[in-house]
Enzyme design. Structure first.
Site, PDB file in Angstrom:
ATOM      1  N   ASP A 152      71.022  14.113 -32.355  1.00 29.02           N
ATOM      2  CA  ASP A 152      71.653  15.423 -32.535  1.00 29.02           C
ATOM      3  C   ASP A 152      70.590  16.417 -32.978  1.00 29.02           C
ATOM      4  OD1 ASP A 152      74.574  16.774 -33.017  1.00 29.02           O
ATOM      5  OD2 ASP A 152      73.139  17.487 -34.510  1.00 29.02           O
ATOM      6  N   ASN A 184      71.307  29.038 -31.023  1.00 31.45           N
ATOM      7  CA  ASN A 184      72.307  29.636 -30.137  1.00 31.45           C
ATOM      8  C   ASN A 184      72.751  30.998 -30.635  1.00 31.45           C
ATOM      9  OD1 ASN A 184      72.982  28.500 -27.725  1.00 31.45           O
ATOM     10  ND2 ASN A 184      74.690  27.301 -28.488  1.00 31.45           N
ATOM     11  N   HIS A 234      72.986  32.204 -26.010  1.00 28.74           N
ATOM     12  CA  HIS A 234      73.336  30.941 -25.356  1.00 28.74           C
ATOM     13  C   HIS A 234      72.403  30.600 -24.202  1.00 28.74           C
ATOM     14  CE1 HIS A 234      77.032  30.025 -27.551  1.00 28.74           C
ATOM     15  NE2 HIS A 234      77.217  31.329 -27.608  1.00 28.74           N
ATOM     16  N   ASP A 281      70.638  27.097 -23.874  1.00 27.31           N
ATOM     17  CA  ASP A 281      70.687  26.234 -22.688  1.00 27.31           C
ATOM     18  C   ASP A 281      69.283  25.830 -22.250  1.00 27.31           C
ATOM     19  OD1 ASP A 281      73.417  26.353 -22.659  1.00 27.31           O
ATOM     20  OD2 ASP A 281      73.567  27.768 -20.989  1.00 27.31           O
ATOM     21  N   ASP A 295      74.814  19.644 -28.274  1.00 25.35           N
ATOM     22  CA  ASP A 295      73.415  19.272 -28.533  1.00 25.35           C
ATOM     23  C   ASP A 295      73.291  17.782 -28.848  1.00 25.35           C
ATOM     24  OD1 ASP A 295      74.770  19.458 -30.925  1.00 25.35           O
ATOM     25  OD2 ASP A 295      73.066  20.212 -32.061  1.00 25.35           O
ATOM     26  N   ARG A 326      58.541   8.349 -31.547  1.00 22.52           N
ATOM     27  CA  ARG A 326      57.883   9.014 -30.415  1.00 22.52           C
ATOM     28  C   ARG A 326      58.672  10.254 -29.981  1.00 22.52           C
ATOM     29  NH1 ARG A 326      57.268   4.838 -27.812  1.00 22.52           N
ATOM     30  NH2 ARG A 326      59.078   4.869 -26.425  1.00 22.52           N
TER      31      ARG A 326
END
Length: 359
Positions: A150, A158, A163, A167, A193, A214
């Site tokens: 997350d 955002n 937005h 995106d 997300d 990583r």
């Protein structure tokens, strides 16, 4: 078109020439092996032989070359019989169904992939995970890990940058996640997300944590989106099949719980799921993320500005730097004052709560 029992073309009409993009004189008296690739000719020959053997009309989907690549044809083939009831030829009627097939394939693709990033969606990820768990049950040496990821403070990006920029960030994250994984692994977007990763056949559990490290290292690099340089991070929960899972939704759930523990511990970190995670799942409102907007006038110089941003990022910040004399910083302030921020925290607490709601 019509072919004899040896597969030589005896008749083709103008529509055949148009569909296949060929000339009649190039086909008459020749077999499919003389005008098509060996693979295609073999497929045509097998279908023709099937029609002659069964002695009745049959329907096939066949591939043949065209000027713009391979096309798909729906071919209805039927035998012709002589007066003694012996088949002497095969007739065929073909219809180009290429566009219909492409539309069907696109519908199938869309049903199992995320429209924004092109990654597999929940349905495809769950199917692959169920299959992997089945293999894990059959083989003691086959281990599966799920990483639930997350993005930290994505809502701030955002809300502050729009937005479209959000995106773009999601697409950029998706591409980096793909680069961080092996070909046998799967990364999917669940929505918003949230991303999930399936690591199959890992030799050691440490490979899951190494993958998380990583990924976090790759996400630390700034994203150059439009006119903004955006830093982000991710909280990652890890669940491993050695705990014993039979359903995909169970291991996804536990990886999700572990992710919440990582987020509550300060974000930008990973937590591996254990049974002790159940009672400690974070409750809404238990922790606050407090955004604060700081503006710095003037040009501090490229070197000092870069150091300034790097230092802020180490503290868990998301930075948007526009090509203007202002540097706007969206900050997580959990460590600005001790304990959770409430309305009783004084004027500064009121300010933080206001910014949480409206920035």
């Amino acid at each position: 078109y019509q072919k004899d029992t040896e597969g030589k073309y005896q008749l083709i009409n103008s529509r055949f020439e148009e569909l296949f993009g060929v000339r009649r004189d190039d086909f008459l008296g020749k077999t499919d092996f003389e005008v098509f690739s060996r693979e295609q000719a073999e497929a045509f020959r097998v279908n023709d032989a099937h029609v002659l053997e069964l002695g009745k009309p049959l329907e096939f989907e066949e591939l043949a070359p065209h000027d713009d690549g391979l096309h798909t044809y729906l071919s209805i083939k039927f035998p012709l019989f002589n007066s003694e009831g012996v088949p002497y030829a095969v007739c065929g009627v073909s219809t180009d169904i290429t566009e219909r097939k492409r539309a069907e394939e696109q519908l199938v693709y869309d049903a199992f992939h995320d429209g924004l990033t092109g990654l597999p969606n929940r349905a495809l990820f769950t199917d692959r995970l169920d299959r992997a768990l089945e293999r894990a049950k059959r083989r003691d040496d086959f281990t599966v890990a799920v990483l639930f990821l997350d993005l930290d403070r994505f809502k701030v990006v955002n809300d502050s940058l729009g937005h479209m920029t959000g995106d773009q960030l999601l697409i950029g994250v998706a591409r980096r996640l793909e680069r961080a994984l092996r070909n046998v692994d799967t990364v999917a977007r669940l929505g918003g997300d949230e991303f999930v990763i399936l690591l199959e056949d890992i030799e050691e559990i440490s490979h899951a944590t190494q993958s998380a490290e990583r990924i976090q290292a790759m996400l630390r690099e700034p994203f150059n989106l439009d006119e903004s340089e955006v830093f982000t991070s991710a909280s990652i929960g890890i669940a491993v099949s050695t705990t014993g899972y039979s359903r995909a939704e169970d291991i996804i759930r536990d990886a999700d719980i572990a992710m919440y523990h990582a987020k509550s511990a300060g974000k930008a970190r990973y937590v591996r799921f254990s049974k002790g995670c159940y009672p400690g799942k974070i409750k809404p409102g238990e922790y606050f993320t407090k955004p604060l907007a700081l503006a710095q006038n003037g040009d501090p110089g490229q070197a000092s500005l870069k150091a300034f941003k790097a230092d802020l990022f180490k503290q868990g910040l998301v930075i948007s730097h526009r090509a203007a004399p202002f540097t706007i910083v969206i900050v997580k302030i959990k460590r600005v004052i001790a304990g959770p921020v409430t309305a009783n925290s004084g004027p500064f607490g009121h300010l933080c709560l206001f910014l949480m709601l409206y920035i």
